[in-house]
Design a protein around this motif. Structure first.
Motif, PDB file in Angstrom:
ATOM      1  N   LEU A 266       4.827   3.982   2.223  1.00  0.00           N
ATOM      2  CA  LEU A 266       5.030   2.861   1.105  1.00  0.00           C
ATOM      3  C   LEU A 266       4.994   1.175   1.713  1.00  0.00           C
ATOM      4  O   LEU A 266       6.463   1.579   2.327  1.00  0.00           O
ATOM      5  CB  LEU A 266       5.495   3.229   0.235  1.00  0.00           C
ATOM      6  N   TYR A 267       4.708   0.440   2.066  1.00  0.00           N
ATOM      7  CA  TYR A 267       4.907  -0.394   2.489  1.00  0.00           C
ATOM      8  C   TYR A 267       5.021  -1.354   1.412  1.00  0.00           C
ATOM      9  O   TYR A 267       3.577  -1.796   0.439  1.00  0.00           O
ATOM     10  CB  TYR A 267       4.265  -0.688   3.492  1.00  0.00           C
ATOM     11  N   VAL A 268       5.673  -2.582   0.996  1.00  0.00           N
ATOM     12  CA  VAL A 268       5.224  -4.015   0.693  1.00  0.00           C
ATOM     13  C   VAL A 268       5.650  -5.196   1.599  1.00  0.00           C
ATOM     14  O   VAL A 268       6.623  -5.237   1.234  1.00  0.00           O
ATOM     15  CB  VAL A 268       6.107  -4.329  -0.580  1.00  0.00           C
TER      16      VAL A 268
ATOM     17  N   PHE B  30       0.646  -1.331   0.076  1.00  0.00           N
ATOM     18  CA  PHE B  30       0.055  -0.196  -0.220  1.00  0.00           C
ATOM     19  C   PHE B  30       1.027   1.760   0.621  1.00  0.00           C
ATOM     20  O   PHE B  30       1.839   0.933   0.554  1.00  0.00           O
ATOM     21  CB  PHE B  30      -1.435   0.256   1.460  1.00  0.00           C
ATOM     22  N   THR B  31       0.055   2.552  -0.124  1.00  0.00           N
ATOM     23  CA  THR B  31       1.092   3.233  -0.129  1.00  0.00           C
ATOM     24  C   THR B  31      -0.477   4.677   0.193  1.00  0.00           C
ATOM     25  O   THR B  31      -1.432   4.608   0.578  1.00  0.00           O
ATOM     26  CB  THR B  31       1.358   4.292  -1.495  1.00  0.00           C
TER      27      THR B  31
ATOM     28  N   GLY C 234       6.500  -1.625  -5.257  1.00  0.00           N
ATOM     29  CA  GLY C 234       6.673  -0.443  -5.078  1.00  0.00           C
ATOM     30  C   GLY C 234       7.118   0.556  -5.737  1.00  0.00           C
ATOM     31  O   GLY C 234       6.726   1.721  -5.745  1.00  0.00           O
ATOM     32  N   GLU C 235       7.360   0.255  -7.149  1.00  0.00           N
ATOM     33  CA  GLU C 235       7.628   0.501  -8.179  1.00  0.00           C
ATOM     34  C   GLU C 235       6.282   1.120  -8.736  1.00  0.00           C
ATOM     35  O   GLU C 235       6.172   2.486  -9.002  1.00  0.00           O
ATOM     36  CB  GLU C 235       8.541   0.264  -9.612  1.00  0.00           C
TER      37      GLU C 235
ATOM     38  N   GLY D 194      17.185   4.042  -2.262  1.00  0.00           N
ATOM     39  CA  GLY D 194      17.286   3.199  -3.907  1.00  0.00           C
ATOM     40  C   GLY D 194      16.345   2.749  -4.317  1.00  0.00           C
ATOM     41  O   GLY D 194      16.643   4.015  -5.377  1.00  0.00           O
ATOM     42  N   LEU D 195      14.961   2.655  -4.181  1.00  0.00           N
ATOM     43  CA  LEU D 195      13.587   2.553  -4.970  1.00  0.00           C
ATOM     44  C   LEU D 195      13.069   4.207  -4.749  1.00  0.00           C
ATOM     45  O   LEU D 195      13.261   4.687  -6.253  1.00  0.00           O
ATOM     46  CB  LEU D 195      12.492   2.347  -4.520  1.00  0.00           C
ATOM     47  N   TYR D 196      13.051   5.134  -4.181  1.00  0.00           N
ATOM     48  CA  TYR D 196      13.349   6.762  -5.297  1.00  0.00           C
ATOM     49  C   TYR D 196      14.072   7.431  -5.536  1.00  0.00           C
ATOM     50  O   TYR D 196      13.016   7.724  -6.772  1.00  0.00           O
ATOM     51  CB  TYR D 196      12.588   6.894  -3.454  1.00  0.00           C
ATOM     52  N   HIS D 197      15.438   6.722  -5.384  1.00  0.00           N
ATOM     53  CA  HIS D 197      15.635   7.616  -6.477  1.00  0.00           C
ATOM     54  C   HIS D 197      15.841   7.142  -7.683  1.00  0.00           C
ATOM     55  O   HIS D 197      15.509   8.118  -8.610  1.00  0.00           O
ATOM     56  CB  HIS D 197      17.649   7.356  -5.683  1.00  0.00           C
ATOM     57  N   LYS D 198      15.259   5.998  -7.880  1.00  0.00           N
ATOM     58  CA  LYS D 198      15.541   5.208  -9.185  1.00  0.00           C
ATOM     59  C   LYS D 198      14.082   5.409  -9.541  1.00  0.00           C
ATOM     60  O   LYS D 198      14.495   5.763 -10.585  1.00  0.00           O
ATOM     61  CB  LYS D 198      15.355   3.896  -9.080  1.00  0.00           C
ATOM     62  N   MET D 199      13.025   6.192  -9.195  1.00  0.00           N
ATOM     63  CA  MET D 199      12.153   6.668  -9.157  1.00  0.00           C
ATOM     64  C   MET D 199      12.101   7.819  -9.603  1.00  0.00           C
ATOM     65  O   MET D 199      10.420   8.886  -9.530  1.00  0.00           O
ATOM     66  CB  MET D 199      10.768   5.889  -8.456  1.00  0.00           C
TER      67      MET D 199
END
Length: 149
Positions: free
Chosen positions: A84-86, A63-64, A96-97, A128-133
């Motif tokens: 944000l949680y998976v 969810f977010t 997450g993406e 890392g995910l947030y930067h990637k996005m």
């Protein structure tokens, strides 16, 4: 599959939210967490996207929790992607993406120019995910921002 949560999703959302808060070292408290989420949803104070398993369609896996608000500095509406949680058993599969992309798309639909979030300094996986996005650190405010337009 990602979709907006409804009150019919509250039980599954609460279970995930409880796991999320445990991850951040808060005690489990299903009833308190359910009440918090229900109030946010009923009062239209938050928008919740939920991810569901591709195989078991009714099983929630992430969810977010997004809060629409305003920025005085920008003189405009912004979205705060607060949570944000998976599910830990199925991470690294793109969920997450997808949740973040839905948040950015929502911002565009609402004419919101900025999505902002915070995460723990030691949560390097999430960072890392947030930067990637496309999120970038704003050292002045200690936040991560993503311009949606």
């Amino acid at each position: 599959m990602i979709r907006k949560a409804t009150l019919q999703d509250l039980d599954q959302l609460t279970t995930l939210f409880d796991q999320y808060l445990i991850f951040y070292k808060n005690p489990s408290n299903i009833e308190k967490h359910k009440s918090f989420l229900k109030e946010r949803m009923e009062n239209n104070e938050a928008i919740v996207f939920m991810a569901f398993d591709d195989t078991i369609k009714e099983k929630a896996i992430g969810f977010t929790l997004i809060y629409p608000t305003f920025s005085s500095i920008l003189l405009s509406k912004i979205l705060i992607l607060n949570d944000l949680y998976v599910d830990s058993t199925i991470r690294n599969n793109g969920t997450g993406e997808k949740l973040i992309l839905n948040t950015v798309e929502l911002a565009k639909e609402l004419g919101v120019k900025l999505v902002r979030l915070r995460t723990a300094k030691n949560n390097v996986v999430a960072q890392g995910l947030y930067h990637k996005m496309g999120f970038v650190r704003d050292d002045l405010y200690g936040l991560l921002n993503n311009s949606s337009n």
